[in-house]
Design an enzyme around this catalytic site. Structure first.
Site, PDB file in Angstrom:
ATOM      1  N   SER A  74      56.704  50.304   2.425  1.00  0.00           N
ATOM      2  CA  SER A  74      55.667  50.149   1.880  1.00  0.00           C
ATOM      3  C   SER A  74      55.731  50.295  -0.135  1.00  0.00           C
ATOM      4  O   SER A  74      56.372  49.437  -0.798  1.00  0.00           O
ATOM      5  CB  SER A  74      55.194  51.630   1.913  1.00  0.00           C
ATOM      6  OG  SER A  74      53.612  51.808   1.824  1.00  0.00           O
ATOM      7  N   ASP A 298      49.567  48.208  -2.721  1.00  0.00           N
ATOM      8  CA  ASP A 298      51.441  48.562  -2.671  1.00  0.00           C
ATOM      9  C   ASP A 298      51.621  47.827  -2.609  1.00  0.00           C
ATOM     10  O   ASP A 298      51.069  46.685  -2.014  1.00  0.00           O
ATOM     11  CB  ASP A 298      51.063  50.709  -2.404  1.00  0.00           C
ATOM     12  CG  ASP A 298      50.848  50.221  -0.573  1.00  0.00           C
ATOM     13  OD1 ASP A 298      50.499  49.506  -0.071  1.00  0.00           O
ATOM     14  OD2 ASP A 298      51.572  51.217   0.310  1.00  0.00           O
ATOM     15  N   ASP A 300      53.354  46.885   0.767  1.00  0.00           N
ATOM     16  CA  ASP A 300      52.779  46.798   1.852  1.00  0.00           C
ATOM     17  C   ASP A 300      50.822  46.382   2.488  1.00  0.00           C
ATOM     18  O   ASP A 300      50.365  45.935   3.112  1.00  0.00           O
ATOM     19  CB  ASP A 300      53.422  47.357   3.558  1.00  0.00           C
ATOM     20  CG  ASP A 300      53.252  48.439   3.084  1.00  0.00           C
ATOM     21  OD1 ASP A 300      52.050  49.253   1.941  1.00  0.00           O
ATOM     22  OD2 ASP A 300      53.032  49.152   4.126  1.00  0.00           O
ATOM     23  N   ASP A 302      48.522  47.844   2.322  1.00  0.00           N
ATOM     24  CA  ASP A 302      47.236  49.143   2.774  1.00  0.00           C
ATOM     25  C   ASP A 302      47.450  50.434   1.988  1.00  0.00           C
ATOM     26  O   ASP A 302      46.783  51.253   3.141  1.00  0.00           O
ATOM     27  CB  ASP A 302      48.232  49.645   4.805  1.00  0.00           C
ATOM     28  CG  ASP A 302      49.755  50.658   3.753  1.00  0.00           C
ATOM     29  OD1 ASP A 302      49.882  50.604   2.490  1.00  0.00           O
ATOM     30  OD2 ASP A 302      50.229  50.779   4.114  1.00  0.00           O
ATOM     31  N   ALA A 401      44.063  60.595  -1.022  1.00  0.00           N
ATOM     32  CA  ALA A 401      43.533  60.527  -2.435  1.00  0.00           C
ATOM     33  C   ALA A 401      44.308  59.479  -2.509  1.00  0.00           C
ATOM     34  O   ALA A 401      43.935  58.485  -3.405  1.00  0.00           O
ATOM     35  CB  ALA A 401      44.292  61.670  -3.294  1.00  0.00           C
ATOM     36  N   ASN A 402      45.639  58.746  -2.293  1.00  0.00           N
ATOM     37  CA  ASN A 402      46.690  58.295  -2.840  1.00  0.00           C
ATOM     38  C   ASN A 402      45.726  56.420  -2.290  1.00  0.00           C
ATOM     39  O   ASN A 402      46.692  55.353  -2.691  1.00  0.00           O
ATOM     40  CB  ASN A 402      47.803  58.221  -2.075  1.00  0.00           C
ATOM     41  CG  ASN A 402      47.924  58.016  -0.968  1.00  0.00           C
ATOM     42  OD1 ASN A 402      47.225  57.579  -0.328  1.00  0.00           O
ATOM     43  ND2 ASN A 402      48.803  58.781  -0.209  1.00  0.00           N
ATOM     44  N   SER A 524      57.454  67.389   1.085  1.00  0.00           N
ATOM     45  CA  SER A 524      57.247  65.918   1.151  1.00  0.00           C
ATOM     46  C   SER A 524      58.009  65.932   2.471  1.00  0.00           C
ATOM     47  O   SER A 524      58.902  66.191   3.117  1.00  0.00           O
ATOM     48  CB  SER A 524      58.150  65.304   0.357  1.00  0.00           C
ATOM     49  OG  SER A 524      58.236  63.642   1.381  1.00  0.00           O
ATOM     50  N   GLY A 525      57.130  64.815   3.306  1.00  0.00           N
ATOM     51  CA  GLY A 525      57.679  64.390   4.359  1.00  0.00           C
ATOM     52  C   GLY A 525      58.856  62.799   4.275  1.00  0.00           C
ATOM     53  O   GLY A 525      59.017  62.405   5.328  1.00  0.00           O
ATOM     54  N   THR A 526      58.594  62.720   3.180  1.00  0.00           N
ATOM     55  CA  THR A 526      59.497  61.189   3.290  1.00  0.00           C
ATOM     56  C   THR A 526      59.890  61.593   1.941  1.00  0.00           C
ATOM     57  O   THR A 526      61.136  60.073   2.087  1.00  0.00           O
ATOM     58  CB  THR A 526      58.344  60.208   2.134  1.00  0.00           C
ATOM     59  OG1 THR A 526      57.698  60.476   1.176  1.00  0.00           O
ATOM     60  CG2 THR A 526      56.901  59.703   3.823  1.00  0.00           C
TER      61      THR A 526
HETATM   62  C1  16G Z   1      53.455  58.329   3.951  1.00  0.00           C
HETATM   63  C2  16G Z   1      52.623  58.010   4.745  1.00  0.00           C
HETATM   64  C3  16G Z   1      51.265  58.056   4.110  1.00  0.00           C
HETATM   65  C4  16G Z   1      51.141  59.878   3.222  1.00  0.00           C
HETATM   66  C5  16G Z   1      52.734  59.710   2.286  1.00  0.00           C
HETATM   67  C6  16G Z   1      52.699  60.791   2.449  1.00  0.00           C
HETATM   68  C7  16G Z   1      51.797  56.932   7.276  1.00  0.00           C
HETATM   69  C8  16G Z   1      51.655  55.323   6.894  1.00  0.00           C
HETATM   70  N1  16G Z   1      51.694  56.930   5.931  1.00  0.00           N
HETATM   71  O1  16G Z   1      53.886  57.244   3.485  1.00  0.00           O
HETATM   72  O2  16G Z   1      49.777  58.808   4.617  1.00  0.00           O
HETATM   73  O3  16G Z   1      50.047  60.061   1.926  1.00  0.00           O
HETATM   74  O4  16G Z   1      53.867  60.053   3.557  1.00  0.00           O
HETATM   75  O5  16G Z   1      53.727  61.397   1.406  1.00  0.00           O
HETATM   76  O6  16G Z   1      51.241  57.917   7.355  1.00  0.00           O
HETATM   77  P1  16G Z   1      54.800  62.652   1.422  1.00  0.00           P
HETATM   78  O7  16G Z   1      55.164  63.688   2.720  1.00  0.00           O
HETATM   79  O8  16G Z   1      55.816  62.721   1.150  1.00  0.00           O
HETATM   80  O9  16G Z   1      53.552  63.821   0.847  1.00  0.00           O
HETATM   81 ZN    ZN Z   2      51.923  51.153   2.497  1.00  0.00          ZN
END
Ligand code: 16G
Ligand code: ZN
Length: 559
Positions: A74, A298, A300, A302, A401-402, A524-526
């Site tokens: 992404s 972005d 990809d 989406d 919002a993103n 953050s989840g990522t």
């Molecule tokens: C992922 C999520 C997106 C969310 C982002 C938050 C999917 C497909 N993508 O990219 O929706 O806004 O994580 O990231 O669910 P964060 O947890 O780092 O704030």
């Molecule tokens: Zn994306």
């Protein structure tokens, strides 16, 4: 079961990258299927993609359906990549299978044959399993990649993973994430669309053109059918170019920028949202005429945001028309059609809902409540939470919002609106609008076309879109690096911290110092960071509040 043989280049020990180097993954390196599936530096991914594709092949056999594998990271930098699985109706993978995916990826090379045999046995045994009943004619793994250089190599890893149990593999090449979701649904529901790139372009552009013909621009319309799109140097560039070939220039005239440079670098929806700045290659000189209407995808495709230069573009600042503003625009249009429908006292009612996250601008939430007379549902971050909540309604509008969002439609909507070829114009509008939208997942292309249709319907310029709905409350987002984000636990759709103890009280004290303020802190989840979000009456106060909350997090992080 015959001996299971794993190609060495897709094992933990022999994990081989797209540049041909062996990049072993030690057994103590464990992974979890998160909101974005698995997403890391591309070097780690070959063995992960191989095992994910095996799991996709198992799910495909279990349901005798097409299952998707999307290889993308992404909005992350070009060196990263990722993989996520897509369920038969084009939805995100079911959460139970996220746990299976985590288990399969975390197995050691030595344990993998046993882990896989156990999975196979369990599914053979389960009475609903199509594997057990030998009904696996439609099972296939459908795989797409984005434009990253590591993509083709990972596609081969996926092909090998699906081959472990001889499941049919369909390579659909370089596609946006939403195109992959759409294809999976099309493979499983042939009446939905043809499962090809062209099938997707035809379905979405066809609905757009029909709806365009039915849309009357009001007198004094200020709508402009021209816009410039920042493609983030990603997959949006080639694929949206193809989609646009189906749409006459007089209907919509789009100039694409950032088509071939470094992916997501200084451009793309994530950059524009976080930096609130114009992306690279957009007009930054204060005296030149700024581009009037711009949108950004972005990597990809989406996610989508609209934007334009702010105040003569001093310092390259962009004014955002984000996911909240797109959601409210869509909901306003749908409500207009639904109000006409309801006024005729029909036998079947249709209920619209709107789903947001805590990141939604406070003004948008207030507008939905006060003007659209709908109580917005607030859920935790991550598309699957929004999608699930929106699926409770006949028309479920959801956006982060993103810029990640779409609309989902119920079976009841199908029978009242789609299957009943009504001559009533508001029902035909709703029907076609539901076909412009990609209901499987947020889709930058489809959302762009839907936005243009609605702006034209209202006769709105960017100024109108900005002024006739609501004014954003000033807001800021700060990323705070922490040693261990797992100590932060939230509740109330991430708006309240329950751990570490006492932290929420300190947040509340800071928030109370400012007028019209709201703030929250969530891990953050990522990324290994904590995110601070703050709103207040002025931009200056917003920054002050954000900074003080950053300090609160840092004081804990270093405690
Ligand atoms: C992922 C999520 C997106 C969310 C982002 C938050 C999917 C497909 N993508 O990219 O929706 O806004 O994580 O990231 O669910 P964060 O947890 O780092 O704030
Ligand atoms: Zn994306």
């Amino acid at each position: 079961m015959a001996n299971l043989e794993f190609p060495p280049q897709y094992t933990r020990a022999g994990n081989t990258t797209h540049t041909g180097e062996v990049h072993s993954i030690p057994q103590d390196e464990q992974f979890a299927y998160g909101t974005a599936g698995f997403r890391f530096r591309a070097e780690k991914l070959p063995f992960i993609v191989y095992r994910c594709a095996y799991l996709a092949s198992l799910r495909a056999r279990q349901l005798d359906s097409a299952i998707g594998v999307m290889i993308t990271a992404s909005h992350n930098p070009a060196q990263d990549n990722g993989v996520k699985l897509v369920d038969p109706s084009g939805d995100m993978l079911s959460s139970q299978w996220e746990i299976y995916a985590t288990e399969v990826i975390n197995a050691s090379d030595a344990d993998l044959p046993k882990v896989i045999r156990d999975f196979e046995k369990n599914f053979q045994r389960s009475s609903q399993s199509k594997i057990a009943r030998g009904l696996i004619h439609n099972a296939k793994v459908v795989c797409g990649i984005d434009t990253r250089v590591s993509g083709p190599h990972l596609m081969e890893a996926a092909r090998a993973g699906a081959a472990l149990f001889n499941v049919k593999f369909v390579d659909i090449g370089v596609v946006s994430t939403p195109m992959l979701h759409y294809s999976v649904k099309s493979f499983n529901e042939p009446e939905f669309a043809d499962p090809t790139h062209q099938g997707y372009y035809d379905a979405i552009s066809g609905a757009f053109k029909k709806l365009y013909e039915m849309t009357q621009e009001p007198d004094g319309s200020r709508y402009q059918p021209e816009l410039i799109v920042d493609c983030a140097n990603g997959v949006g560039a080639p694929r949206f170019r193809e989609l646009l070939k189906q749409i006459p220039k007089e209907m919509l005239s789009v100039e694409l920028r950032n088509e071939n440079g470094e992916l997501n670098h200084g451009c793309g929806a994530d950059f524009v949202k976080i930096a609130q700045k114009m992306p690279a290659n957009f007009n930054l000189t204060p005296d030149a005429a700024p581009e009037p209407k711009c949108a950004s995808f972005d990597g990809d495709a989406d996610r989508i945001l609209y934007f334009r230069a702010k105040n003569g573009c001093q310092g390259g600042t962009a004014e955002l028309f984000d996911g909240d503003r797109i959601a409210v625009l869509f909901a306003t249009y749908i409500k207009e059609q639904l109000d006409i429908y309801t006024s005729s006292k029909p036998r079947n009612s249709l209920k619209m809902g709107i789903v947001q996250t805590a990141y939604a601008n406070g003004s948008s939430t207030r507008f939905i409540r006060e003007h659209l007379k709908i109580e917005p549902i607030i859920v935790p971050t991550g598309v699957k939470h929004l999608h699930e909540a929106a699926s409770e309604f006949d028309i479920g509008v959801y956006f982060e919002a993103n810029g990640h969002g779409t609309i989902v439609f119920s079976k009841h909507f199908d029978s009242v609106v789609r299957r009943n070829a009504s001559p009533l114009v508001h029902l035909r509008r709703l029907h076609l609008f539901s076909r412009v939208i990609n209901e499987t997942v947020g889709d930058a292309f489809a959302d762009l076309l839907a936005t243009e249709i609605v702006l034209r319907h209202f006769g709105w310029s960017m100024d109108d879109w900005n002024q006739k709905l609501y004014q954003d409350v000033p807001n800021v987002q700060i990323k705070v690096p922490v040693a261990d984000r797992s100590i932060f636990k939230t509740t109330n759709a991430e708006q309240t911290l329950v751990k570490p103890d006492g932290l929420q009280k300190r947040i509340d004290e800071e928030v109370a110092k400012y007028k019209d303020s709201r703030a929250f802190i969530r891990p953050s989840g990522t990324e290994n960071i904590v995110r601070v979000y703050a709103e207040a009456d002025t931009l200056e106060n917003t920054h002050r509040l954000g900074k003080s909350l950053e300090q609160v997090v840092l004081s804990i992080g270093s405690a």
